[in-house]
Design a protein around this motif. Sequence first.
Motif, PDB file in Angstrom:
ATOM      1  N   LEU A 168       9.908  -3.833   2.437  1.00  0.00           N
ATOM      2  CA  LEU A 168      10.146  -2.914   1.319  1.00  0.00           C
ATOM      3  C   LEU A 168       8.956  -2.818   0.383  1.00  0.00           C
ATOM      4  N   GLY A 169       8.308  -3.933   0.087  1.00  0.00           N
ATOM      5  CA  GLY A 169       7.131  -3.903  -0.785  1.00  0.00           C
ATOM      6  C   GLY A 169       6.010  -3.101  -0.152  1.00  0.00           C
ATOM      7  N   LYS A 170       5.797  -3.298   1.133  1.00  0.00           N
ATOM      8  CA  LYS A 170       4.762  -2.536   1.837  1.00  0.00           C
ATOM      9  C   LYS A 170       5.068  -1.049   1.808  1.00  0.00           C
ATOM     10  N   LYS A 171       6.304  -0.694   2.080  1.00  0.00           N
ATOM     11  CA  LYS A 171       6.664   0.728   2.090  1.00  0.00           C
ATOM     12  C   LYS A 171       6.533   1.327   0.696  1.00  0.00           C
ATOM     13  N   LEU A 172       6.895   0.589  -0.332  1.00  0.00           N
ATOM     14  CA  LEU A 172       6.770   1.078  -1.702  1.00  0.00           C
ATOM     15  C   LEU A 172       5.312   1.366  -2.044  1.00  0.00           C
ATOM     16  N   ILE A 173       4.414   0.441  -1.723  1.00  0.00           N
ATOM     17  CA  ILE A 173       2.987   0.644  -2.002  1.00  0.00           C
ATOM     18  C   ILE A 173       2.452   1.806  -1.173  1.00  0.00           C
ATOM     19  N   GLU A 174       2.882   1.919   0.065  1.00  0.00           N
ATOM     20  CA  GLU A 174       2.456   3.040   0.908  1.00  0.00           C
ATOM     21  C   GLU A 174       2.887   4.374   0.319  1.00  0.00           C
ATOM     22  N   VAL A 175       4.139   4.468  -0.094  1.00  0.00           N
ATOM     23  CA  VAL A 175       4.650   5.719  -0.670  1.00  0.00           C
ATOM     24  C   VAL A 175       3.845   6.107  -1.902  1.00  0.00           C
ATOM     25  N   ILE A 176       3.549   5.148  -2.750  1.00  0.00           N
ATOM     26  CA  ILE A 176       2.797   5.442  -3.978  1.00  0.00           C
ATOM     27  C   ILE A 176       1.369   5.841  -3.655  1.00  0.00           C
ATOM     28  N   THR A 177       0.659   5.029  -2.870  1.00  0.00           N
ATOM     29  CA  THR A 177      -0.770   5.284  -2.636  1.00  0.00           C
ATOM     30  C   THR A 177      -1.011   6.521  -1.781  1.00  0.00           C
ATOM     31  N   GLN A 178      -0.050   6.918  -0.956  1.00  0.00           N
ATOM     32  CA  GLN A 178      -0.232   8.088  -0.107  1.00  0.00           C
ATOM     33  C   GLN A 178       0.391   9.353  -0.684  1.00  0.00           C
ATOM     34  N   SER A 179       1.003   9.243  -1.854  1.00  0.00           N
ATOM     35  CA  SER A 179       1.628  10.424  -2.464  1.00  0.00           C
ATOM     36  C   SER A 179       0.551  11.414  -2.898  1.00  0.00           C
ATOM     37  N   ASP A 180       0.893  12.682  -2.864  1.00  0.00           N
ATOM     38  CA  ASP A 180      -0.046  13.716  -3.306  1.00  0.00           C
ATOM     39  C   ASP A 180      -0.510  13.468  -4.732  1.00  0.00           C
ATOM     40  N   ARG A 181       0.351  12.913  -5.549  1.00  0.00           N
ATOM     41  CA  ARG A 181       0.022  12.708  -6.961  1.00  0.00           C
ATOM     42  C   ARG A 181      -1.056  11.649  -7.162  1.00  0.00           C
ATOM     43  N   PHE A 182      -1.066  10.594  -6.342  1.00  0.00           N
ATOM     44  CA  PHE A 182      -1.942   9.455  -6.597  1.00  0.00           C
ATOM     45  C   PHE A 182      -3.049   9.233  -5.580  1.00  0.00           C
ATOM     46  N   LYS A 183      -2.970   9.825  -4.397  1.00  0.00           N
ATOM     47  CA  LYS A 183      -3.921   9.474  -3.342  1.00  0.00           C
ATOM     48  C   LYS A 183      -5.377   9.784  -3.690  1.00  0.00           C
ATOM     49  N   ASP A 184      -5.631  10.759  -4.540  1.00  0.00           N
ATOM     50  CA  ASP A 184      -7.007  11.108  -4.900  1.00  0.00           C
ATOM     51  C   ASP A 184      -7.404  10.620  -6.287  1.00  0.00           C
ATOM     52  N   LEU A 185      -6.681   9.625  -6.794  1.00  0.00           N
ATOM     53  CA  LEU A 185      -7.028   8.985  -8.062  1.00  0.00           C
ATOM     54  C   LEU A 185      -7.472   7.551  -7.785  1.00  0.00           C
ATOM     55  N   MET A 186      -8.306   7.000  -8.659  1.00  0.00           N
ATOM     56  CA  MET A 186      -8.666   5.600  -8.539  1.00  0.00           C
ATOM     57  C   MET A 186      -7.474   4.751  -8.945  1.00  0.00           C
ATOM     58  N   GLY A 187      -7.126   3.793  -8.102  1.00  0.00           N
ATOM     59  CA  GLY A 187      -6.018   2.902  -8.389  1.00  0.00           C
ATOM     60  C   GLY A 187      -6.508   1.552  -8.863  1.00  0.00           C
ATOM     61  N   LEU A 188      -5.860   1.014  -9.873  1.00  0.00           N
ATOM     62  CA  LEU A 188      -6.173  -0.301 -10.415  1.00  0.00           C
ATOM     63  C   LEU A 188      -4.905  -1.134 -10.443  1.00  0.00           C
ATOM     64  N   LEU A 189      -5.048  -2.443 -10.336  1.00  0.00           N
ATOM     65  CA  LEU A 189      -3.905  -3.339 -10.486  1.00  0.00           C
ATOM     66  C   LEU A 189      -4.403  -4.735 -10.757  1.00  0.00           C
ATOM     67  N   GLY A 190      -3.504  -5.564 -11.206  1.00  0.00           N
ATOM     68  CA  GLY A 190      -3.799  -6.978 -11.395  1.00  0.00           C
ATOM     69  C   GLY A 190      -2.754  -7.805 -10.664  1.00  0.00           C
ATOM     70  N   THR A 191      -3.198  -8.848  -9.973  1.00  0.00           N
ATOM     71  CA  THR A 191      -2.280  -9.742  -9.282  1.00  0.00           C
ATOM     72  C   THR A 191      -2.902 -11.127  -9.194  1.00  0.00           C
ATOM     73  N   LEU A 192      -2.073 -12.130  -9.209  1.00  0.00           N
ATOM     74  CA  LEU A 192      -2.545 -13.496  -9.000  1.00  0.00           C
ATOM     75  C   LEU A 192      -2.281 -13.977  -7.579  1.00  0.00           C
ATOM     76  N   ASP A 193      -1.327 -13.320  -6.878  1.00  0.00           N
ATOM     77  CA  ASP A 193      -0.884 -13.899  -5.607  1.00  0.00           C
ATOM     78  C   ASP A 193      -0.592 -12.904  -4.487  1.00  0.00           C
ATOM     79  N   ALA A 194      -0.840 -11.627  -4.673  1.00  0.00           N
ATOM     80  CA  ALA A 194      -0.472 -10.654  -3.638  1.00  0.00           C
ATOM     81  C   ALA A 194      -1.664  -9.830  -3.161  1.00  0.00           C
ATOM     82  N   HIS A 195      -2.847 -10.405  -3.195  1.00  0.00           N
ATOM     83  CA  HIS A 195      -4.053  -9.668  -2.789  1.00  0.00           C
ATOM     84  C   HIS A 195      -3.937  -9.114  -1.370  1.00  0.00           C
TER      85      HIS A 195
END
Length: 140
Positions: free
Chosen positions: A88-115
């Motif tokens: 589910l986490g993989k599919k959620l990130i895929e849906v967001i990063t491949q969406s027309d709204r976000f795929k051509d924008l620079m994405g940023l995030l912070g994580t300590l354990d999910a690199h």
Amino acid sequence: MDFIYGEYLISDNKELMDIHAVKGFLARSYWANKRSDEKIEKSIHSSVCFGIYKEEIQVGFARVVTDDATMYWLCDVFIHEEYRGRGLGKKLIEVITQSDRFKDLMGLLGTLDAHELYEQYQFNRNSERFMIRLPDYLRA
């Protein structure tokens, strides 16, 4: 936007969101456990939010802060403990990063354990904690 993944619905429709489930998870997280309910509610109101639902039960969440022109900040990603290990986490990130709204924008995030999770979706480590994903048009 709605996306069906097996028996789950991934949606950015805030009317489906179970705010109590979101607050409950964030209260158990290492990154947001000191946020007040008011701050959580305001952050949701001011962001694009994605939920994962099994029937009416919310089992996942992600929040995206964006200017809709150059960048987005992906944050507050969670999958309820009982539903982890199902992709589910993989599919959620895929849906967001491949969406027309976000795929051509620079994405940023912070994580300590999910690199490793985010690296599968072209996020690159910029430091020990922060990651960047170049827009599709720059990576092509």
